[in-house]
Design an enzyme around this catalytic site. Structure first.
Site, mmCIF file in Angstrom:
data_model
loop_
_atom_site.group_PDB
_atom_site.id
_atom_site.type_symbol
_atom_site.label_atom_id
_atom_site.label_comp_id
_atom_site.label_asym_id
_atom_site.label_seq_id
_atom_site.Cartn_x
_atom_site.Cartn_y
_atom_site.Cartn_z
ATOM 1 N N HIS A 155 0.840 -1.201 0.000
ATOM 2 C CA HIS A 155 0.000 0.000 0.000
ATOM 3 C C HIS A 155 0.874 1.251 0.000
ATOM 4 O O HIS A 155 2.071 1.190 0.280
ATOM 5 C CB HIS A 155 -0.927 0.012 1.223
ATOM 6 C CG HIS A 155 -2.092 -0.917 1.097
ATOM 7 N ND1 HIS A 155 -1.996 -2.275 1.363
ATOM 8 C CD2 HIS A 155 -3.379 -0.702 0.715
ATOM 9 C CE1 HIS A 155 -3.170 -2.845 1.152
ATOM 10 N NE2 HIS A 155 -4.031 -1.924 0.754
ATOM 11 N N LYS A 159 -0.410 4.784 4.658
ATOM 12 C CA LYS A 159 -1.319 3.838 5.329
ATOM 13 C C LYS A 159 -0.863 3.624 6.769
ATOM 14 O O LYS A 159 0.313 3.411 7.036
ATOM 15 C CB LYS A 159 -1.374 2.509 4.569
ATOM 16 C CG LYS A 159 -2.393 1.544 5.185
ATOM 17 C CD LYS A 159 -2.738 0.406 4.253
ATOM 18 C CE LYS A 159 -3.702 -0.582 4.896
ATOM 19 N NZ LYS A 159 -5.004 0.013 5.256
HETATM 20 P P1 NAD Z 1 -7.388 9.171 5.135
HETATM 21 O O1 NAD Z 1 -6.404 9.328 6.262
HETATM 22 O O2 NAD Z 1 -7.105 9.807 3.827
HETATM 23 O O3 NAD Z 1 -8.840 9.717 5.608
HETATM 24 C C1 NAD Z 1 -9.392 9.433 6.856
HETATM 25 C C2 NAD Z 1 -10.253 10.629 7.244
HETATM 26 O O4 NAD Z 1 -10.973 10.271 8.429
HETATM 27 C C3 NAD Z 1 -9.422 11.877 7.590
HETATM 28 O O5 NAD Z 1 -9.957 13.002 6.903
HETATM 29 C C4 NAD Z 1 -9.580 12.027 9.100
HETATM 30 O O6 NAD Z 1 -9.630 13.387 9.527
HETATM 31 C C5 NAD Z 1 -10.911 11.354 9.339
HETATM 32 N N1 NAD Z 1 -11.059 10.806 10.682
HETATM 33 C C6 NAD Z 1 -10.149 10.122 11.423
HETATM 34 N N2 NAD Z 1 -10.680 9.761 12.603
HETATM 35 C C7 NAD Z 1 -11.956 10.228 12.598
HETATM 36 C C8 NAD Z 1 -13.011 10.152 13.538
HETATM 37 N N3 NAD Z 1 -12.888 9.518 14.706
HETATM 38 N N4 NAD Z 1 -14.192 10.746 13.207
HETATM 39 C C9 NAD Z 1 -14.359 11.393 12.026
HETATM 40 N N5 NAD Z 1 -13.381 11.471 11.100
HETATM 41 C C10 NAD Z 1 -12.193 10.896 11.383
HETATM 42 O O7 NAD Z 1 -7.590 7.606 4.997
HETATM 43 P P2 NAD Z 1 -8.239 6.792 3.762
HETATM 44 O O8 NAD Z 1 -7.164 6.320 2.852
HETATM 45 O O9 NAD Z 1 -9.394 7.543 3.195
HETATM 46 O O10 NAD Z 1 -8.746 5.489 4.551
HETATM 47 C C11 NAD Z 1 -9.688 5.595 5.586
HETATM 48 C C12 NAD Z 1 -9.968 4.209 6.164
HETATM 49 O O11 NAD Z 1 -10.599 3.399 5.166
HETATM 50 C C13 NAD Z 1 -8.709 3.448 6.606
HETATM 51 O O12 NAD Z 1 -9.034 2.679 7.753
HETATM 52 C C14 NAD Z 1 -8.432 2.532 5.420
HETATM 53 O O13 NAD Z 1 -7.689 1.394 5.737
HETATM 54 C C15 NAD Z 1 -9.853 2.190 5.033
HETATM 55 N N6 NAD Z 1 -10.035 1.697 3.671
HETATM 56 C C16 NAD Z 1 -10.877 0.661 3.525
HETATM 57 C C17 NAD Z 1 -11.158 0.186 2.269
HETATM 58 C C18 NAD Z 1 -12.181 -0.907 2.116
HETATM 59 O O14 NAD Z 1 -12.491 -1.308 0.975
HETATM 60 N N7 NAD Z 1 -12.743 -1.420 3.222
HETATM 61 C C19 NAD Z 1 -10.547 0.754 1.134
HETATM 62 C C20 NAD Z 1 -9.678 1.828 1.320
HETATM 63 C C21 NAD Z 1 -9.428 2.306 2.607
#
Ligand code: NAD
Length: 270
Positions: A155, A159
């Protein structure tokens, strides 16, 4: 029309979820929740996502937007997940959970909460990866314990959790098929004089670098041959589109905990 609130709305996934929601005539964005929202006060979530103005500004309060929400889609961080799910269920909203890196305690708590609400939780919402899940289960069943299983994931360099939730799901599926215990029988990386590989282990290796959206490979190796099953994601839209499909599924579902294979009708037995 299904009203959607996105948690983590300012993040990488949140922005793509907003963009695809805006393009979908069956969905309407009604809430954009993000822990960074104080820095985005009065900013329109649509404009922040690079699409047109949607009339929804960022908030830190899920409760403020729940009354008009049918489905919450959460791609944020695991710190508040249980509280968010509890609030959503209390308000009658369904929940699509994409956040990874949750502890086993949190997962257990979510399973209990889902007796009284509608939840789709998936470590990966892409159709391709869920096809990989099915193929890996079949390969483990056919090849059996005489093949060594190693899982490699890569990744982007931002991450936060490792191994990826998807790699953990792959490990859990293999463990289930081979009567291994995923938690105790997984070997996370190797370093130093670790000795020969044992039969009762699944190797797990996490690579981080650049802007890689998500690569996963499961290797089944034995004397004379190996089988490798791989998936490579090149756009976050594959996860976002799957999460929106899950939102449409869960809004009409009975209370319970579902995953993406339920949404896609891909569930198979041992
Ligand atoms: P990112 O860091 O770009 O975005 C996360 C956002 O969430 C940030 O803007 C942050 O301010 C916000 N945030 C953090 N804690 C919070 C809270 N308690 N309440 C409200 N907002 C909060 O990350 P990303 O790449 O967008 O990934 C986000 C999550 O999704 C990660 O856990 C990642 O592993 C997961 N993900 C899952 C899949 C899937 O298919 N299940 C795919 C991609 C990413």
């Amino acid at each position: 029309m299904t009203n959607i609130t996105i948690i983590g709305a300012a993040g990488r996934m949140g922005r793509r979820l907003i963009a695809l929601t805006a393009e979908d005539p069956e969905l309407q964005l009604v809430g954009a929740v993000d822990a960074f929202a104080d820095k985005l006060r009065d900013v329109d979530a649509g404009l922040h996502a690079g699409v047109s103005e949607l009339g929804v500004t960022f908030t830190t309060s899920l409760d403020a937007v729940l009354p008009k929400t049918h489905v919450v889609i959460d791609f944020s961080a695991p710190t508040q997940t249980v509280n968010y799910v509890r609030s959503a269920f209390a308000a009658g909203a369904a929940y699509v959970l994409g956040t990874t890196g949750m502890s086993q305690d949190t997962r257990d708590e979510l399973a209990i909460l889902a007796r009284g609400g509608r939840l789709v939780a998936a470590s990966n919402f892409s159709i391709g990866v869920n096809t990989l899940f099915v193929l890996v289960e079949q390969a483990a069943r056919i090849l059996g314990e005489s093949y060594d299983v190693e899982i490699i994931e890569m990744h982007h360099n931002q991450k936060k959790d490792a191994p990826s939730g998807t790699a953990e799901t792959l490990g859990e599926l293999v463990a289930g098929m081979l009567d291994l215990d995923y938690v105790t029988d997984t070997r996370h990386g190797r370093h130093g004089l670790v000795g020969a590989r044992t039969k009762r282990e699944i190797g797990m290796h996490s690579l981080r670098g650049g802007d890689v959206v998500g690569d996963h490979t499961v290797i089944f190796a034995t004397g004379g041959e190996r089988v490798e099953l791989s998936h490579k994601a090149s756009s976050r839209d594959t996860f976002a589109a799957g999460a929106l499909r899950a939102a449409k599924f869960v809004v009409g579902a009975e209370p319970g905990m579902y995953d993406m294979r339920d949404v896609l009708g891909l569930r198979t037995g041992k």
